[in-house]
Design a protein around this motif. Structure first.
Motif, PDB file in Angstrom:
ATOM      1  N   GLN A  12       7.300   3.565   1.510  1.00 47.28           N
ATOM      2  CA  GLN A  12       6.094   4.163   0.915  1.00 47.28           C
ATOM      3  C   GLN A  12       6.316   4.508  -0.557  1.00 47.28           C
ATOM      4  O   GLN A  12       5.482   4.224  -1.408  1.00 47.28           O
ATOM      5  CB  GLN A  12       5.693   5.419   1.705  1.00 47.28           C
ATOM      6  N   ARG A  13       7.474   5.102  -0.871  1.00 43.87           N
ATOM      7  CA  ARG A  13       7.744   5.492  -2.268  1.00 43.87           C
ATOM      8  C   ARG A  13       7.939   4.254  -3.154  1.00 43.87           C
ATOM      9  O   ARG A  13       7.472   4.204  -4.282  1.00 43.87           O
ATOM     10  CB  ARG A  13       9.014   6.357  -2.338  1.00 43.87           C
TER      11      ARG A  13
ATOM     12  N   ARG B  42       6.752   1.317  -2.752  1.00 44.96           N
ATOM     13  CA  ARG B  42       5.461   0.644  -2.960  1.00 44.96           C
ATOM     14  C   ARG B  42       4.683   1.277  -4.108  1.00 44.96           C
ATOM     15  O   ARG B  42       3.885   0.617  -4.761  1.00 44.96           O
ATOM     16  CB  ARG B  42       4.616   0.734  -1.693  1.00 44.96           C
ATOM     17  N   GLU B  43       4.903   2.580  -4.321  1.00 42.92           N
ATOM     18  CA  GLU B  43       4.179   3.265  -5.400  1.00 42.92           C
ATOM     19  C   GLU B  43       4.620   2.772  -6.775  1.00 42.92           C
ATOM     20  O   GLU B  43       3.874   2.836  -7.740  1.00 42.92           O
ATOM     21  CB  GLU B  43       4.401   4.790  -5.298  1.00 42.92           C
TER      22      GLU B  43
END
Ligand SMILES: Cc1cc2nc3c(=O)[nH]c(=O)nc-3n(C[C@H](O)[C@H](O)[C@H](O)COP(=O)(O)OP(=O)(O)OC[C@H]3O[C@@H](n4cnc5c(N)ncnc54)[C@H](O)[C@@H]3O)c2cc1C
Length: 241
Positions: A208-209, A211-212
């Motif tokens: 998730q991180r 992807r940011e």
């Protein structure tokens, strides 16, 4: 656990290279590196004209070394030392971990099957308190045994020896730097149902991180939820692991 991105690679396009990019930072650098192999600065193929399309192609054909140029650094807090023991087996990352000897106070990470059961959680807490008491007691005894040694050195040596009694559930923090290829491999290996719960959760949060800040380099990964509610991360394109 908490994961924060604290560093990412910056990309600078040379002023004599006729390339237009729709991305920046790690993703732009990976595309630039791939295009530099053939000086393919123009984009005749619509499928690879975007950074997302280009990196997907790179991943599909396995030209993964271009992902190695770009690095992301994360600061991971509140994971167990058992987990960091597994994490540091990955040889393509760089690590800086909280010193247990210098920062002796800390929490314990309660593993999931225990945390959701009050009886097991109480047993777990009692065991960690017992271990901590044994640690304190051993440290006191070592310090009195080394009474003739300088006080700073004495405390260090006592903590160093006594910390061996602390459980693997002890919470720790760690800074980890790695290139995009190494992060992809870590998530592919540890994001699965087969991985331990804590490292699997870490793999999902990392995805998730990452992807940011470099979503196109992880565009093939999906996060899905198992019938028991646990999340996993996987990619149909990952061929190494
Ligand atoms: C489900 C699971 C269970 C595990 N159980 C155990 C266990 O019981 N005991 C245990 O000791 N470990 C265990 N491990 C850890 C595992 O063996 C690896 O040490 C760890 O996952 C790091 O992966 P790696 O060695 O593939 O990769 P990394 O060090 O991250 O390297 C990435 C890739 O680079 C390549 N590479 C790196 N170094 C070399 C090299 N020297 N030669 C050739 N290629 C290289 C390989 O392709 C490798 O996959 C387990 C891991 C998992 C996922």
């Amino acid at each position: 656990m908490r994961v924060d991105v604290v560093g990412i690679t910056e990309f600078r396009l040379p002023d004599d290279v006729p390339l237009e990019l729709d991305a920046e930072g790690p993703e732009a650098l990976a595309e630039f590196a791939g295009r530099a192999c053939y000086e393919s600065w123009s984009k005749p193929n619509p499928a690879t004209a975007t950074n997302a399309g280009y990196l997907r192609h790179v991943i599909e054909v396995g030209h993964l070394s271009v992902l190695e140029h770009a690095q992301v650094t994360v600061y991971i807090r509140g994971i167990s030392r058992s987990l960091t023991h597994e994490l540091i087996r990955h040889r393509h990352f760089s690590y800086s971990q909280l010193s247990q000897r210098h920062i002796p106070e800390g929490e314990y990470v309660v593993p999931e099957p225990v945390a959701s059961d009050p009886e097991l959680a109480a047993q777990f807490t009692a065991a960690t308190e017992q271990a901590h008491a044994a640690y304190e007691e051993l440290m006191t005894q070592i310090e009195s045994k080394l009474a003739q040694v300088d006080s700073t050195a004495r405390r260090k040596r006592a903590r160093q020896a006594a910390q061996t009694l602390l459980p693997g559930a002890r919470s720790t923090d760690i800074v980890v730097s790695g290139n995009l290829r190494a992060w992809r491999q870590f998530i592919a290996v540890h994001g699965t149902d087969q991985a331990d719960d804590e490292i699997r959760e870490l793999a999902v949060v990392l995805l998730q991180r990452l992807r940011e800040v470099a979503g196109n380099a992880f565009g093939d990964f999906e996060i899905s939820t198992l019938p028991d509610g646990r999340e996993i991360a996987s990619s149909a394109l990952v061929t190494e692991g």
